[in-house]
Scaffold this active site. Structure first.
Site, PDB file in Angstrom:
ATOM      1  N   TYR A  79      -2.050   0.545  10.680  1.00 54.08           N
ATOM      2  CA  TYR A  79      -2.396  -0.296   9.764  1.00 54.08           C
ATOM      3  C   TYR A  79      -1.012  -0.627   8.270  1.00 54.08           C
ATOM      4  O   TYR A  79      -0.170  -1.400   8.221  1.00 54.08           O
ATOM      5  CB  TYR A  79      -3.297   0.505   8.968  1.00 54.08           C
ATOM      6  CG  TYR A  79      -3.471  -0.079   7.362  1.00 54.08           C
ATOM      7  CD1 TYR A  79      -4.018  -1.779   6.500  1.00 54.08           C
ATOM      8  CD2 TYR A  79      -3.240   0.581   6.214  1.00 54.08           C
ATOM      9  CE1 TYR A  79      -4.237  -1.616   5.830  1.00 54.08           C
ATOM     10  CE2 TYR A  79      -2.946  -0.112   4.925  1.00 54.08           C
ATOM     11  CZ  TYR A  79      -3.897  -0.791   4.763  1.00 54.08           C
ATOM     12  OH  TYR A  79      -3.504  -1.338   3.486  1.00 54.08           O
ATOM     13  N   GLU A 131       0.096   3.573   1.828  1.00 53.05           N
ATOM     14  CA  GLU A 131       0.513   4.075   3.091  1.00 53.05           C
ATOM     15  C   GLU A 131       1.690   3.833   3.956  1.00 53.05           C
ATOM     16  O   GLU A 131       2.140   3.970   5.063  1.00 53.05           O
ATOM     17  CB  GLU A 131      -0.878   3.298   4.036  1.00 53.05           C
ATOM     18  CG  GLU A 131      -2.512   3.775   4.048  1.00 53.05           C
ATOM     19  CD  GLU A 131      -2.426   4.977   5.017  1.00 53.05           C
ATOM     20  OE1 GLU A 131      -2.414   5.367   5.999  1.00 53.05           O
ATOM     21  OE2 GLU A 131      -3.116   5.765   3.268  1.00 53.05           O
ATOM     22  N   LYS A 188       1.637  -3.377   7.486  1.00 50.92           N
ATOM     23  CA  LYS A 188       1.847  -3.339   5.665  1.00 50.92           C
ATOM     24  C   LYS A 188       3.314  -3.521   5.341  1.00 50.92           C
ATOM     25  O   LYS A 188       4.098  -4.300   4.806  1.00 50.92           O
ATOM     26  CB  LYS A 188       0.979  -2.131   4.950  1.00 50.92           C
ATOM     27  CG  LYS A 188      -0.617  -2.933   5.153  1.00 50.92           C
ATOM     28  CD  LYS A 188      -0.734  -4.110   4.314  1.00 50.92           C
ATOM     29  CE  LYS A 188      -1.956  -3.807   4.061  1.00 50.92           C
ATOM     30  NZ  LYS A 188      -2.217  -5.044   3.224  1.00 50.92           N
ATOM     31  N   THR A 244       0.527  -1.504  -0.060  1.00 49.82           N
ATOM     32  CA  THR A 244      -0.005  -0.157  -0.525  1.00 49.82           C
ATOM     33  C   THR A 244       1.042   1.643   0.378  1.00 49.82           C
ATOM     34  O   THR A 244       1.939   1.575   0.231  1.00 49.82           O
ATOM     35  CB  THR A 244      -1.306   0.160   0.963  1.00 49.82           C
ATOM     36  OG1 THR A 244      -1.210   1.332   1.058  1.00 49.82           O
ATOM     37  CG2 THR A 244       0.373  -0.308   2.462  1.00 49.82           C
TER      38      THR A 244
HETATM   39  P1  NAP Z   1     -11.350  -4.766   1.069  1.00 49.44           P
HETATM   40  O1  NAP Z   1     -12.735  -4.336   0.806  1.00 49.44           O
HETATM   41  O2  NAP Z   1     -11.350  -4.763   3.154  1.00 49.44           O
HETATM   42  O3  NAP Z   1     -11.209  -6.247   1.504  1.00 49.44           O
HETATM   43  C1  NAP Z   1     -10.334  -7.179   2.361  1.00 49.44           C
HETATM   44  C2  NAP Z   1     -10.332  -8.779   2.515  1.00 49.44           C
HETATM   45  O4  NAP Z   1     -10.054  -8.976   3.407  1.00 49.44           O
HETATM   46  C3  NAP Z   1     -11.892  -8.919   2.595  1.00 49.44           C
HETATM   47  O5  NAP Z   1     -12.781  -9.996   2.119  1.00 49.44           O
HETATM   48  C4  NAP Z   1     -12.166  -9.294   4.317  1.00 49.44           C
HETATM   49  O6  NAP Z   1     -13.136 -10.139   4.514  1.00 49.44           O
HETATM   50  C5  NAP Z   1     -10.854 -10.071   4.796  1.00 49.44           C
HETATM   51  N1  NAP Z   1     -10.438 -10.008   5.880  1.00 49.44           N
HETATM   52  C6  NAP Z   1     -10.454  -8.779   6.760  1.00 49.44           C
HETATM   53  N2  NAP Z   1      -9.530 -10.222   7.254  1.00 49.44           N
HETATM   54  C7  NAP Z   1      -9.881 -10.961   7.389  1.00 49.44           C
HETATM   55  C8  NAP Z   1      -8.424 -12.324   8.051  1.00 49.44           C
HETATM   56  N3  NAP Z   1      -8.697 -12.688   9.420  1.00 49.44           N
HETATM   57  N4  NAP Z   1      -8.503 -13.922   7.627  1.00 49.44           N
HETATM   58  C9  NAP Z   1      -9.206 -13.932   5.942  1.00 49.44           C
HETATM   59  N5  NAP Z   1      -9.769 -12.682   5.871  1.00 49.44           N
HETATM   60  C10 NAP Z   1      -9.568 -11.585   6.466  1.00 49.44           C
HETATM   61  O7  NAP Z   1     -10.219  -4.432   1.382  1.00 49.44           O
HETATM   62  P2  NAP Z   1      -9.852  -4.134  -0.123  1.00 49.44           P
HETATM   63  O8  NAP Z   1      -9.875  -2.456  -0.867  1.00 49.44           O
HETATM   64  O9  NAP Z   1     -10.103  -5.291  -0.791  1.00 49.44           O
HETATM   65  O10 NAP Z   1      -7.696  -4.351  -0.777  1.00 49.44           O
HETATM   66  C11 NAP Z   1      -7.806  -5.161  -0.358  1.00 49.44           C
HETATM   67  C12 NAP Z   1      -6.011  -5.275   0.066  1.00 49.44           C
HETATM   68  O11 NAP Z   1      -4.914  -4.382  -0.986  1.00 49.44           O
HETATM   69  C13 NAP Z   1      -6.000  -5.416   1.596  1.00 49.44           C
HETATM   70  O12 NAP Z   1      -4.982  -5.451   2.008  1.00 49.44           O
HETATM   71  C14 NAP Z   1      -5.509  -3.647   1.576  1.00 49.44           C
HETATM   72  O13 NAP Z   1      -4.991  -3.998   2.534  1.00 49.44           O
HETATM   73  C15 NAP Z   1      -5.146  -3.770   0.273  1.00 49.44           C
HETATM   74  N6  NAP Z   1      -4.508  -2.441  -0.355  1.00 49.44           N
HETATM   75  C16 NAP Z   1      -6.253  -1.761  -0.268  1.00 49.44           C
HETATM   76  C17 NAP Z   1      -6.455  -0.425  -1.024  1.00 49.44           C
HETATM   77  C18 NAP Z   1      -6.935   0.178  -1.852  1.00 49.44           C
HETATM   78  O14 NAP Z   1      -7.295   1.080  -2.251  1.00 49.44           O
HETATM   79  N7  NAP Z   1      -8.694  -0.465  -1.525  1.00 49.44           N
HETATM   80  C19 NAP Z   1      -4.445   0.032  -1.586  1.00 49.44           C
HETATM   81  C20 NAP Z   1      -3.809  -0.491  -1.518  1.00 49.44           C
HETATM   82  C21 NAP Z   1      -3.895  -1.473  -0.133  1.00 49.44           C
HETATM   83  P3  NAP Z   1     -14.697  -9.973   4.922  1.00 49.44           P
HETATM   84  O15 NAP Z   1     -14.918  -9.864   3.903  1.00 49.44           O
HETATM   85  O16 NAP Z   1     -14.657 -10.858   6.098  1.00 49.44           O
HETATM   86  O17 NAP Z   1     -14.504  -8.423   6.143  1.00 49.44           O
HETATM   87  O1  F7E Z   2      -9.540   7.824   3.738  1.00 52.45           O
HETATM   88  C1  F7E Z   2      -9.605  11.099   4.230  1.00 52.45           C
HETATM   89  C2  F7E Z   2      -9.091  10.569   5.295  1.00 52.45           C
HETATM   90  O2  F7E Z   2     -10.600   6.102   4.226  1.00 52.45           O
HETATM   91  C3  F7E Z   2      -8.591   8.428   1.974  1.00 52.45           C
HETATM   92  C4  F7E Z   2      -7.045   1.958   2.512  1.00 52.45           C
HETATM   93  O3  F7E Z   2      -7.986   1.467   1.219  1.00 52.45           O
HETATM   94  O4  F7E Z   2      -5.922   3.887   0.677  1.00 52.45           O
HETATM   95  C5  F7E Z   2      -7.162   3.542   1.684  1.00 52.45           C
HETATM   96  O5  F7E Z   2      -7.014   4.180   2.719  1.00 52.45           O
HETATM   97  C6  F7E Z   2      -8.629  10.241   3.044  1.00 52.45           C
HETATM   98  C7  F7E Z   2      -7.784   9.844   4.336  1.00 52.45           C
HETATM   99  O6  F7E Z   2      -8.834   5.976   2.839  1.00 52.45           O
HETATM  100  C8  F7E Z   2     -12.534  10.870   6.347  1.00 52.45           C
HETATM  101  O7  F7E Z   2      -8.805  11.198   6.623  1.00 52.45           O
HETATM  102  C9  F7E Z   2     -11.887  12.648   5.177  1.00 52.45           C
HETATM  103  O8  F7E Z   2      -7.243  11.166   5.040  1.00 52.45           O
HETATM  104  O9  F7E Z   2     -10.667   6.310   2.395  1.00 52.45           O
HETATM  105  P1  F7E Z   2      -9.942   6.050   3.242  1.00 52.45           P
HETATM  106  P2  F7E Z   2      -7.231   5.625   3.164  1.00 52.45           P
HETATM  107  O10 F7E Z   2      -6.585   6.074   4.478  1.00 52.45           O
HETATM  108  O11 F7E Z   2      -6.375   6.699   2.168  1.00 52.45           O
HETATM  109  C10 F7E Z   2      -5.600   2.596   1.212  1.00 52.45           C
HETATM  110  C11 F7E Z   2      -4.162   2.662   0.030  1.00 52.45           C
HETATM  111  C12 F7E Z   2      -4.897   1.494   1.541  1.00 52.45           C
HETATM  112  O12 F7E Z   2      -3.934   0.757   1.517  1.00 52.45           O
HETATM  113  C13 F7E Z   2      -6.198   1.161   3.127  1.00 52.45           C
HETATM  114  O13 F7E Z   2      -6.685  -0.293   3.230  1.00 52.45           O
HETATM  115  O14 F7E Z   2     -10.180  11.224   3.226  1.00 52.45           O
HETATM  116  N1  F7E Z   2     -11.448  11.625   5.154  1.00 52.45           N
HETATM  117  N2  F7E Z   2     -13.428  12.043   5.854  1.00 52.45           N
HETATM  118  C14 F7E Z   2     -11.820  10.538   5.902  1.00 52.45           C
HETATM  119  N3  F7E Z   2     -12.388   9.006   5.195  1.00 52.45           N
HETATM  120  C15 F7E Z   2     -12.967   8.024   6.213  1.00 52.45           C
HETATM  121  N4  F7E Z   2     -12.562   6.973   5.618  1.00 52.45           N
HETATM  122  N5  F7E Z   2     -13.882   8.961   6.370  1.00 52.45           N
HETATM  123  C16 F7E Z   2     -14.090  10.463   6.172  1.00 52.45           C
HETATM  124  O15 F7E Z   2     -14.817  10.982   6.685  1.00 52.45           O
END
Ligand code: NAP
Ligand code: F7E
Length: 345
Positions: free
Chosen positions: A157, A135, A161, A133
């Site tokens: 988080y 992050e 990671k 990520t």
């Molecule tokens: P997500 O929608 O939150 O999906 C996470 C998945 O992990 C869900 O299937 C969840 O199951 C499963 N999970 C959570 N805890 C678990 C456990 N203890 N054992 C088995 N499965 C578990 O996340 P996503 O957006 O698809 O992201 C996929 C991956 O990419 C994650 O690792 C995330 O950290 C990483 N990532 C995401 C982004 C982004 O912008 N989306 C960017 C960079 C990296 P449930 O459905 O049961 O909750």
């Molecule tokens: O926040 C701001 C918050 O929670 C984006 C995950 O998929 O991407 C995701 O993490 C921004 C942040 O995503 C609210 O403070 C303002 O600056 O949608 P988010 P994230 O934290 O960037 C990374 C790449 C991952 O890897 C993670 O798994 O938006 N923000 N107001 C808010 N965020 C939330 N959630 N809710 C608010 O009300």
């Protein structure tokens, strides 16, 4: 022989798109879902196949990334060609509330899979993808960030990671496992979880438009993110495992938007006129009738904020031939349209 893939996190946003992609590519896809008291398969119900069907190409298993026994047993049973570790407690703010669980799932989860590959003597057969990520960059605001940029995670988080990132490299170097990290910047879709900011904004603005909600409360309006579409990003995951050698890649659009501008984009898509007033926690958006429809609430500010993420994915564009197709306006339109389709407001 069809290739076998095993997806941890198949019920999540990315897991569901990746499963669709791999099925199209004629893989047999095994997905791990965890036991839950309410249904958690909403994103994959459309590709579910009844266990009585012969030669299924989508097979679900119970398991949990925090349970070494289930991880090791599944890898032993399936002997997959490719493993995608997408399972995680993926919410940054929640990681401040549940830091120990986040470390267990997000850091040690990767280790458990890598050890299971070794334990089952699959080092030469099974390729491993780790969902890294942006992050990881955290407080390093020197943008754009690429594979050589300094990591400075800013949440439990991000720190978890970081362990997963390095243990992936460590097992690649020590045991010659084909293990690669994708360092993915934010990617969204109509399947995005409801508490991530883009989906929260889309759902609330649609409800406000339809007079089903009065106000949307947000935290930091000025953090900047590089938002892409999850459909594009799962293609990169697959490409990363098709390379001759394992390697790490930044995957991003290279365009940055503030949270506030994302609200504006959604409003403009819904033909709502907004006027912003005030500063800091008092900043508000007012609609054409003079009603406050967006306001800030301290509860959504984080103990530490990642202010600016912008990715440089030149390496992936060159080596993988990957390029994002969906621009932010199309992402907004996809999310808004699906929100209306899903609900009869
Ligand atoms: P997500 O929608 O939150 O999906 C996470 C998945 O992990 C869900 O299937 C969840 O199951 C499963 N999970 C959570 N805890 C678990 C456990 N203890 N054992 C088995 N499965 C578990 O996340 P996503 O957006 O698809 O992201 C996929 C991956 O990419 C994650 O690792 C995330 O950290 C990483 N990532 C995401 C982004 C982004 O912008 N989306 C960017 C960079 C990296 P449930 O459905 O049961 O909750
Ligand atoms: O926040 C701001 C918050 O929670 C984006 C995950 O998929 O991407 C995701 O993490 C921004 C942040 O995503 C609210 O403070 C303002 O600056 O949608 P988010 P994230 O934290 O960037 C990374 C790449 C991952 O890897 C993670 O798994 O938006 N923000 N107001 C808010 N965020 C939330 N959630 N809710 C608010 O009300």
């Amino acid at each position: 022989m069809k290739k076998k893939a095993l997806i941890f996190g198949v019920t999540g946003q990315d897991g569901s798109y990746l499963a669709e992609l791999l099925i199209k590519k004629r893989y047999v896809v095994h997905g791990v879902k965890r036991r839950s008291s309410s249904i958690n398969t909403g994103r994959i119900d459309h590709i579910y196949q009844d266990p009585h069907i012969k030669n299924r190409n989508f097979i679900l298993h119970y398991g949990d990334i925090t349970d070494s026994l289930s991880v090791t047993r599944l890898i032993n049973q399936i002997k997959p060609d490719e493993i995608y570790n997408l399972a995680a407690q993926s919410h940054v703010q929640v990681s401040f509330e549940s830091p120990e669980y986040t470390a267990n799932a997000d850091a040690l989860g990767a280790l458990r899979i890598l050890e299971a590959i070794r334990f089952n003597n699959l080092e030469k057969k099974t390729k491993f993808y780790q969902a890294g990520t942006s992050e990881l960059y955290g407080l390093n605001e020197k943008t754009p960030q690429n594979e050589n940029s300094h990591f400075h995670p800013a949440s439990p988080y991000g720190v978890a990671k970081l362990y997963a990132h390095w243990i992936t490299i460590n097992y690649r170097e020590a045991y010659k496992i084909f293990a690669s990290n994708g360092i993915l910047f934010n990617h969204e879709s109509p399947r995005r979880g409801e508490t991530f900011v883009t989906q929260k904004i889309v759902q609330a603005m649609c409800k406000i438009k339809m007079k089903k909600q009065k106000i949307l409360y947000l935290g930091n309006l000025y953090s900047k993110r590089d938002w892409g579409h999850a459909k594009d990003f799962v293609k990169a995951m697959w490409l990363i495992l098709q390379q001759k050698k394992p390697n790490d890649f930044v995957i991003s659009t290279g365009k940055q938007t503030t949270v506030k501008n994302f609200v504006n984009l959604v409003a403009s898509h819904l033909k709502m006129k907004l006027k912003w007033k005030g500063k800091g926690i008092k900043e508000k958006a007012i609609d054409e009738n003079g009603k406050v429809i967006v306001a800030c609430d301290k509860a959504y500010y984080r103990p530490l904020e990642v202010n600016s993420l912008l990715g440089d994915s030149k390496k992936a564009r060159r080596a993988l031939g990957w390029k994002p197709q969906v621009k932010i306006n199309e992402l907004v339109s996809d999310m808004v349209n699906m929100e209306f389709k899903r609900n009869s407001y």
